[in-house]
Design a protein around this motif. Structure first.
Motif, PDB file in Angstrom:
ATOM      1  N   UNK A  80       0.812  -1.158  -0.031  1.00  0.00           N
ATOM      2  CA  UNK A  80       0.108   0.009  -0.002  1.00  0.00           C
ATOM      3  C   UNK A  80       1.050   1.269   0.001  1.00  0.00           C
ATOM      4  N   UNK A  81       1.732   1.126   1.036  1.00  0.00           N
ATOM      5  CA  UNK A  81       2.725   2.597   1.126  1.00  0.00           C
ATOM      6  C   UNK A  81       3.474   2.717  -0.169  1.00  0.00           C
ATOM      7  N   UNK A  82       3.957   1.430  -0.861  1.00  0.00           N
ATOM      8  CA  UNK A  82       4.893   1.723  -2.061  1.00  0.00           C
ATOM      9  C   UNK A  82       4.058   2.023  -3.306  1.00  0.00           C
ATOM     10  N   UNK A  83       2.626   1.676  -3.380  1.00  0.00           N
ATOM     11  CA  UNK A  83       1.860   2.171  -4.480  1.00  0.00           C
ATOM     12  C   UNK A  83       1.640   3.701  -4.496  1.00  0.00           C
ATOM     13  N   UNK A  84       1.615   4.201  -3.292  1.00  0.00           N
ATOM     14  CA  UNK A  84       1.374   5.583  -3.240  1.00  0.00           C
ATOM     15  C   UNK A  84       2.906   6.346  -3.125  1.00  0.00           C
ATOM     16  N   UNK A  85       3.630   5.605  -2.524  1.00  0.00           N
ATOM     17  CA  UNK A  85       5.193   6.368  -2.037  1.00  0.00           C
ATOM     18  C   UNK A  85       6.347   5.229  -2.294  1.00  0.00           C
ATOM     19  N   UNK A  86       6.536   5.073  -3.729  1.00  0.00           N
ATOM     20  CA  UNK A  86       7.579   3.922  -3.938  1.00  0.00           C
ATOM     21  C   UNK A  86       8.879   4.236  -3.178  1.00  0.00           C
ATOM     22  N   UNK A  87       9.307   5.527  -3.185  1.00  0.00           N
ATOM     23  CA  UNK A  87      10.505   5.884  -2.269  1.00  0.00           C
ATOM     24  C   UNK A  87      10.358   6.021  -1.018  1.00  0.00           C
TER      25      UNK A  87
END
Length: 97
Positions: A80-87
């Motif tokens: 979920x995090x990496x879907x919005x904020x991959x870095x």
């Protein structure tokens, strides 16, 4: 007047400890976590990096979503995090008071 509520995830580093919370003022709440205003989990683990948030206008939906995310396995939260904020950038500057 329409109110906003946010479900958010804090961490201390990429792949570090995760904290999920809900608030009606995201900028203020992240500031409180960073200043360690309230003793507890985020203070103990130095969780100050905002890596995910979502907004809703219904407090019941926000609380239900918080509970839902807390029930997920870590891998699903990371996705979920990496879907919005991959870095895994600190999104605190992207919030509005």
């Amino acid at each position: 007047m329409v109110r906003s509520y946010w479900v958010y995830i804090l961490t201390n580093r990429r792949n570090g400890t995760l904290y999920i919370g809900v608030t009606n003022n995201l900028a203020r709440r992240v500031w409180e976590h960073r200043q360690k205003v309230v003793p507890g989990f985020t203070q103990k683990y130095n969780l100050t990096r905002l890596v995910y948030f979502e907004e809703t206008t219904d407090v019941r939906s926000a609380i239900a979503r918080e509970k839902q995310l807390k029930g997920w396995l870590r891998a699903k939260k990371v996705a979920l995090i990496e879907g919005m904020n991959p870095q895994w950038r600190d999104l605190y500057g992207d919030t509005t008071p």
